[in-house]
Enzyme design. Sequence first.
Site, PDB file in Angstrom:
ATOM      1  N   ASP A 261       4.546 -10.376   6.117  1.00  0.00           N
ATOM      2  CA  ASP A 261       3.580  -9.471   6.738  1.00  0.00           C
ATOM      3  C   ASP A 261       3.948  -8.039   6.349  1.00  0.00           C
ATOM      4  O   ASP A 261       5.010  -7.535   6.744  1.00  0.00           O
ATOM      5  CB  ASP A 261       3.655  -9.658   8.266  1.00  0.00           C
ATOM      6  CG  ASP A 261       2.673  -8.761   9.000  1.00  0.00           C
ATOM      7  OD1 ASP A 261       2.106  -7.840   8.380  1.00  0.00           O
ATOM      8  OD2 ASP A 261       2.477  -8.992  10.210  1.00  0.00           O
TER       9      ASP A 261
ATOM     10  N   SER B 259      -5.548  -6.903   4.182  1.00  0.00           N
ATOM     11  CA  SER B 259      -6.328  -6.456   5.351  1.00  0.00           C
ATOM     12  C   SER B 259      -7.411  -7.475   5.647  1.00  0.00           C
ATOM     13  O   SER B 259      -8.033  -7.995   4.717  1.00  0.00           O
ATOM     14  CB  SER B 259      -7.022  -5.105   5.089  1.00  0.00           C
ATOM     15  OG  SER B 259      -7.803  -4.760   6.228  1.00  0.00           O
TER      16      SER B 259
ATOM     17  N   ASN C 279       4.654   1.250   4.646  1.00  0.00           N
ATOM     18  CA  ASN C 279       5.693   0.451   3.990  1.00  0.00           C
ATOM     19  C   ASN C 279       5.486   0.382   2.473  1.00  0.00           C
ATOM     20  O   ASN C 279       6.439   0.495   1.695  1.00  0.00           O
ATOM     21  CB  ASN C 279       5.724  -0.969   4.569  1.00  0.00           C
ATOM     22  CG  ASN C 279       6.267  -0.979   5.988  1.00  0.00           C
ATOM     23  OD1 ASN C 279       7.071  -0.121   6.367  1.00  0.00           O
ATOM     24  ND2 ASN C 279       5.831  -1.942   6.792  1.00  0.00           N
TER      25      ASN C 279
ATOM     26  N   GLY D 174       6.355   3.762   0.982  1.00  0.00           N
ATOM     27  CA  GLY D 174       7.812   3.937   1.008  1.00  0.00           C
ATOM     28  C   GLY D 174       8.482   3.129  -0.088  1.00  0.00           C
ATOM     29  O   GLY D 174       9.384   3.625  -0.788  1.00  0.00           O
TER      30      GLY D 174
ATOM     31  N   ALA E  71      -6.658  -0.337  -1.625  1.00  0.00           N
ATOM     32  CA  ALA E  71      -8.029  -0.806  -1.454  1.00  0.00           C
ATOM     33  C   ALA E  71      -8.637  -0.083  -0.275  1.00  0.00           C
ATOM     34  O   ALA E  71      -8.320  -0.352   0.879  1.00  0.00           O
ATOM     35  CB  ALA E  71      -8.027  -2.307  -1.188  1.00  0.00           C
TER      36      ALA E  71
ATOM     37  N   TYR F  26     -11.287  -1.088  11.661  1.00  0.00           N
ATOM     38  CA  TYR F  26     -11.233  -1.239  10.200  1.00  0.00           C
ATOM     39  C   TYR F  26     -11.469   0.112   9.526  1.00  0.00           C
ATOM     40  O   TYR F  26     -10.672   0.557   8.701  1.00  0.00           O
ATOM     41  CB  TYR F  26     -12.296  -2.241   9.778  1.00  0.00           C
ATOM     42  CG  TYR F  26     -12.322  -2.568   8.309  1.00  0.00           C
ATOM     43  CD1 TYR F  26     -11.261  -3.230   7.703  1.00  0.00           C
ATOM     44  CD2 TYR F  26     -13.432  -2.259   7.523  1.00  0.00           C
ATOM     45  CE1 TYR F  26     -11.297  -3.557   6.348  1.00  0.00           C
ATOM     46  CE2 TYR F  26     -13.471  -2.592   6.175  1.00  0.00           C
ATOM     47  CZ  TYR F  26     -12.414  -3.238   5.594  1.00  0.00           C
ATOM     48  OH  TYR F  26     -12.459  -3.557   4.258  1.00  0.00           O
TER      49      TYR F  26
ATOM     50  N   LYS G 208      -8.708   2.328   7.405  1.00  0.00           N
ATOM     51  CA  LYS G 208      -8.894   2.629   5.977  1.00  0.00           C
ATOM     52  C   LYS G 208      -8.920   4.135   5.730  1.00  0.00           C
ATOM     53  O   LYS G 208      -8.437   4.618   4.707  1.00  0.00           O
ATOM     54  CB  LYS G 208     -10.184   1.981   5.477  1.00  0.00           C
ATOM     55  CG  LYS G 208     -10.118   0.455   5.416  1.00  0.00           C
ATOM     56  CD  LYS G 208      -9.180  -0.025   4.323  1.00  0.00           C
ATOM     57  CE  LYS G 208      -9.190  -1.524   4.163  1.00  0.00           C
ATOM     58  NZ  LYS G 208      -8.294  -1.992   3.103  1.00  0.00           N
TER      59      LYS G 208
END
Length: 328
Positions: free
Chosen positions: A57, A76, A100, A103, A115, A146, A150
């Site tokens: 995940d 997603s 993440n 990074g 995306a 959502y 985004k």
Amino acid sequence: MKKVLITGAAGFLGSHLCDRFIKEGFHVIAMDNLITGRLSNIEHLFPLKNFEFYHHDVSKFIHVPGNLDYILHFASPASPIDYLKIPIQTLKVGSLGIHNCLGLAKAKNARVLIASTSEVYGDPTVHPQTEDYWGNVNPIGPRGVYDEAKRFQEAMTMAYHTFHGLETRIVRIFNTYGPRMRLNDGRVLPAFIGQALRGEDLTVFGDGSQTRSFCYVDDLVEGIYRLLLSSYVYPVNIGNPSEITIKEFAEEIIKLTGTKQKVIYKNLPQDDPKQRQPDITKAKEILNWEPKVDRAEGLKKTYEYFCSLSKEELNKKEHFDFEKYTLR
Ligand code: UDP
């Protein structure tokens, strides 16, 4: 051999990207937590030496050993049913997940492509949508989890670019279709084809005058591939400008499938965008890209895929009460 990490790799778009990068000679590290993705989309790649799968995940810390050249963040939920069912995960993958990824990219000196989506434009007041339009989004509506995830993702990506000098790319994806869409994800195309194959009436929401512009997946993947290798850091719309009302779309599916069923009308879900069409001037100029597959050809290929599914899969219905989210 160049190495690419693809998050959401077992999903509809992620799996097609895996195929493309394998074809281009990359080493592909595929990552997915399999909440909405399916291993069957990528299992044909498992025997390959230059393909690895991590069941992970991305909202949690990501560790990838060795060097990495590119990261494509495609994890997603991406259909109205999915993000209404799992709103918190949707927010987390767009916020913690991208953090993440960025990074990791910084640590590996890798280029990141994220995306994004036409949903950043919300229910647009500018038509067709150009990249410089800021959108009309309801942050607390059912789509807010959502859309805002985004939008945050884009902001975070630009911040890593300007503050850390990270190489970043942002694709704004418009409605895309093709083989490997989940039959029961609630999106209009699998919904209509699934209904036709099961001998049910086709459910048009509202009066069907809302429009969408559907892009075949191979065209989208080509646009993404070109954007990744380009030097352009600002968002680029990728989609097919051929616009159609949902009512006309239902009629096309009735013709394609030869079903004897009819169209029935249901309530329009809250905040359902009234019109959507990408302005692809930028993609044409910067990437020398435009879609090649017309709807008749793309729909035929997609229909063949759905016809190849087992009866069991076809009849596996997920129930979701859209009416609960409908304006009264
Ligand atoms: N839609 C519909 N019937 C369905 C599913 C969707 O009429 O069974 C409509 C939906 O209200 C929207 C359009 O089709 O106006 C596209 O919906 P989808 O969920 O595929 O994607 P969206 O572009 O809204 O994110």
